[in-house]
Design a protein around this motif. Structure first.
Motif, PDB file in Angstrom:
ATOM      1  N   PHE A 153      43.279   5.485 -46.732  1.00  0.00           N
ATOM      2  CA  PHE A 153      43.774   6.754 -47.246  1.00  0.00           C
ATOM      3  C   PHE A 153      44.856   7.260 -46.301  1.00  0.00           C
ATOM      4  O   PHE A 153      44.871   6.937 -45.113  1.00  0.00           O
ATOM      5  CB  PHE A 153      42.632   7.765 -47.366  1.00  0.00           C
ATOM      6  N   ASN A 154      45.770   8.065 -46.836  1.00  0.00           N
ATOM      7  CA  ASN A 154      46.881   8.587 -46.028  1.00  0.00           C
ATOM      8  C   ASN A 154      46.416   9.570 -44.963  1.00  0.00           C
ATOM      9  O   ASN A 154      47.009   9.657 -43.895  1.00  0.00           O
ATOM     10  CB  ASN A 154      47.938   9.248 -46.919  1.00  0.00           C
ATOM     11  N   THR A 155      45.345  10.317 -45.269  1.00  0.00           N
ATOM     12  CA  THR A 155      44.834  11.301 -44.316  1.00  0.00           C
ATOM     13  C   THR A 155      43.311  11.254 -44.299  1.00  0.00           C
ATOM     14  O   THR A 155      42.677  10.769 -45.244  1.00  0.00           O
ATOM     15  CB  THR A 155      45.264  12.744 -44.696  1.00  0.00           C
ATOM     16  N   PHE A 156      42.744  11.798 -43.247  1.00  0.00           N
ATOM     17  CA  PHE A 156      41.294  11.891 -43.141  1.00  0.00           C
ATOM     18  C   PHE A 156      40.743  12.835 -44.212  1.00  0.00           C
ATOM     19  O   PHE A 156      39.652  12.612 -44.737  1.00  0.00           O
ATOM     20  CB  PHE A 156      40.888  12.347 -41.731  1.00  0.00           C
ATOM     21  N   ASP A 157      41.504  13.856 -44.572  1.00  0.00           N
ATOM     22  CA  ASP A 157      41.082  14.783 -45.637  1.00  0.00           C
ATOM     23  C   ASP A 157      40.944  14.061 -46.978  1.00  0.00           C
ATOM     24  O   ASP A 157      40.011  14.330 -47.740  1.00  0.00           O
ATOM     25  CB  ASP A 157      42.061  15.948 -45.776  1.00  0.00           C
ATOM     26  N   GLU A 158      41.878  13.161 -47.277  1.00  0.00           N
ATOM     27  CA  GLU A 158      41.784  12.374 -48.519  1.00  0.00           C
ATOM     28  C   GLU A 158      40.532  11.509 -48.500  1.00  0.00           C
ATOM     29  O   GLU A 158      39.838  11.389 -49.512  1.00  0.00           O
ATOM     30  CB  GLU A 158      43.023  11.493 -48.698  1.00  0.00           C
ATOM     31  N   LEU A 159      40.250  10.912 -47.342  1.00  0.00           N
ATOM     32  CA  LEU A 159      39.033  10.110 -47.199  1.00  0.00           C
ATOM     33  C   LEU A 159      37.792  10.979 -47.425  1.00  0.00           C
ATOM     34  O   LEU A 159      36.871  10.582 -48.133  1.00  0.00           O
ATOM     35  CB  LEU A 159      38.972   9.454 -45.815  1.00  0.00           C
ATOM     36  N   ALA A 160      37.788  12.163 -46.847  1.00  0.00           N
ATOM     37  CA  ALA A 160      36.637  13.083 -46.998  1.00  0.00           C
ATOM     38  C   ALA A 160      36.402  13.421 -48.468  1.00  0.00           C
ATOM     39  O   ALA A 160      35.248  13.462 -48.926  1.00  0.00           O
ATOM     40  CB  ALA A 160      36.872  14.342 -46.175  1.00  0.00           C
ATOM     41  N   LYS A 161      37.477  13.656 -49.215  1.00  0.00           N
ATOM     42  CA  LYS A 161      37.336  13.950 -50.654  1.00  0.00           C
ATOM     43  C   LYS A 161      36.739  12.759 -51.396  1.00  0.00           C
ATOM     44  O   LYS A 161      35.895  12.918 -52.277  1.00  0.00           O
ATOM     45  CB  LYS A 161      38.693  14.329 -51.257  1.00  0.00           C
TER      46      LYS A 161
END
Length: 176
Positions: A153-161
């Motif tokens: 994922f591009n960001t950790f936030d995207e991974l969290a979602k």
């Protein structure tokens, strides 16, 4: 070996050999074989592997410390390295966990964790409704079904979602 080798060995060691017909799997056109089971595991076809095994395929190892990134999103994981196991398809799985002779339900990711720049294979398991410190304990993770392949994922936030979506899928699978 093969039949001929066993036949020679049986005559020298005084035992009999009986050939058994190939047994086919019920819902697929494959015969039961260890190579087919290994291929199913490697391809993420865990349900087919489990059907052929007559039990769920699993990995056992000691819980080790990880990067603790998942704790930042209230998603602690029990981590272990794969050891000498068959290497399953990298991705997310619904799992059942055995810890100290007690069963728990959960979700696992097997892979290198590309979003957090991981480089070593790791099995990360989130055990539902559990938050004890279990470092150093033996853990057995039974793989039940494959959810999706591992991805960066591009960001950790995207991974969290995505983890939240995966968790919803796993909880539906487990009916919790």
């Amino acid at each position: 070996g093969n039949y001929k080798i066993l036949q020679n060995f049986s005559s020298k060691n005084n035992f009999q050999i009986h050939i058994v017909d190939i047994i086919m799997q019920k819902h697929v056109s494959d015969k039961y074989s260890s190579s087919a089971i290994r291929d199913n595991i490697k391809n993420g076809q865990i349900e087919d592997a489990n059907l052929a095994l007559g039990r769920s395929w699993h990995m056992t190892g000691k819980v080790i410390e990880g990067q603790k990134k998942a704790r930042e999103i209230d998603f602690p994981t029990a981590n272990m390295t794969p050891g000498n196991h068959i290497i399953p398809r990298k991705g997310v799985y619904c799992v059942e966990v055995l810890l100290k002779n007690k069963k728990y339900l959960g979700i696992s990711n097997f892979g290198i964790r590309p979003t957090v720049d991981g480089s070593k294979l790791l099995l990360e398991t989130h055990i539902f409704n559990f938050n004890d410190n279990i470092y150093g304990n033996d853990l057995t993770v039974h793989f039940l079904t494959f959810i999706r392949p591992e991805q960066k994922f591009n960001t950790f936030d995207e991974l969290a979602k995505q983890i939240k979506k995966d968790t919803e899928i796993a909880k539906k699978y487990h009916r919790i």
